[in-house]
Design an enzyme around this catalytic site. Sequence first.
Site, mmCIF file in Angstrom:
data_model
loop_
_atom_site.group_PDB
_atom_site.id
_atom_site.type_symbol
_atom_site.label_atom_id
_atom_site.label_comp_id
_atom_site.label_asym_id
_atom_site.label_seq_id
_atom_site.Cartn_x
_atom_site.Cartn_y
_atom_site.Cartn_z
ATOM 1 C CD GLU A 28 -2.770 1.114 2.516
ATOM 2 O OE1 GLU A 28 -3.206 2.176 2.990
ATOM 3 O OE2 GLU A 28 -3.061 -0.021 2.980
ATOM 4 N N GLY A 29 0.603 2.158 -0.940
ATOM 5 C CA GLY A 29 1.366 3.395 -1.019
ATOM 6 C C GLY A 29 0.454 4.583 -0.810
ATOM 7 N N GLY A 30 0.964 5.766 -1.132
ATOM 8 C CA GLY A 30 0.185 6.968 -0.932
ATOM 9 C C GLY A 30 -1.055 7.042 -1.803
ATOM 10 C CG PHE A 31 -1.551 9.150 -4.477
ATOM 11 C CD1 PHE A 31 -2.647 9.908 -4.089
ATOM 12 C CD2 PHE A 31 -0.285 9.670 -4.300
ATOM 13 C CE1 PHE A 31 -2.479 11.175 -3.545
ATOM 14 C CE2 PHE A 31 -0.102 10.940 -3.750
ATOM 15 C CZ PHE A 31 -1.206 11.691 -3.370
ATOM 16 C CB SER A 32 -0.961 2.777 -5.978
ATOM 17 O OG SER A 32 0.328 2.652 -5.423
ATOM 18 C CE1 TYR A 33 -4.898 1.471 0.082
ATOM 19 C CE2 TYR A 33 -5.671 2.609 -1.889
ATOM 20 C CZ TYR A 33 -5.511 2.561 -0.516
ATOM 21 O OH TYR A 33 -5.953 3.594 0.250
ATOM 22 C CE LYS A 49 1.258 1.214 -9.213
ATOM 23 N NZ LYS A 49 2.526 1.648 -9.846
ATOM 24 C CG ASP A 148 11.367 6.352 -8.011
ATOM 25 O OD1 ASP A 148 12.328 6.734 -7.312
ATOM 26 O OD2 ASP A 148 10.293 5.973 -7.529
#
Length: 305
Positions: A28-33, A49, A148
Amino acid sequence: MGQSMCICSRGFITVDNKKYYFVQKLDEGGFSYVDLVEGVKDGHFYALKRILCHDREGRQEAQMEIEMHQMFNHPNILSLVAHTFVERGGKTEAWLLLPYMSKGSLWSVLEKLRDKGSLMPEKQILQIFRGICAGLKAIHERGYAHRDIKPTNVLLDENDKPVLMDMGSMNRARIEVRGSREAMSIQDWAAQRCTISYRAPELFNVESHCIIDERTDIWSLGCVLYCMMMQEGPYDLIFQKGDSVALAVQNPVTIPQSCRYSEGLKVLLSSMMVTNPQERPNISWVLDQVQDLQSCSPNTQTNMV
């Protein structure tokens, strides 16, 4: 696209009339799962994703990530199985169905080695690093940069074949900066999209009139190689302590005297981590050096601290 994807009450999703069972959450990230799903018919595991698109710009960014995946068909770049946009609770989500790599990220492999008090053998480093370079070369040859590159964005299969993932930060390799406003815009973008401890020096303080090119990736690649050798990035601890990474990257990278890898590998690392981007090599040169090191020392082993 002609694709439909929906979450059903029995715990499965449907993509192009193919069903995938939900298994568990992976990340789980800031704007995605990211969820683990299993194909009902083929029994294979996939990573789903889900990117939350809060506005039109967010949807465009997700669409760009999809297009970046579709642009490449390379063994060292994560492929896209299927995708679609769905409306859930009045909000838009981009769903990307991706292959699942059971071994996890390069970072997770390095963490396990560190927990055991072991180092990765040089032969294994060169094998994995060569694949990372091959994937990055394909990206650069198409006129793009990843922006990145880091150990958590490299996945490994059961044979240690690496694949580059997370195409959300990719953009054109060559960016001409004209004026302070453009420079600040790129600097702000890098602060949001390029992980700080792997970010190239020229992205911290973007000059008003300059050219940013794909050699930002060469710096990040050097940080990844350092992490494979030392099991932490060269600027990870600086960031964790709250010190200035922007200041630290202005100085040459220091390879600890305790490093027990070959001089050839150390020289390769130093050649990539040069503060001035104009003095950094391109990806083809780096890949050639890795191949030369493989042929010179195919049996080099370094196992224990």
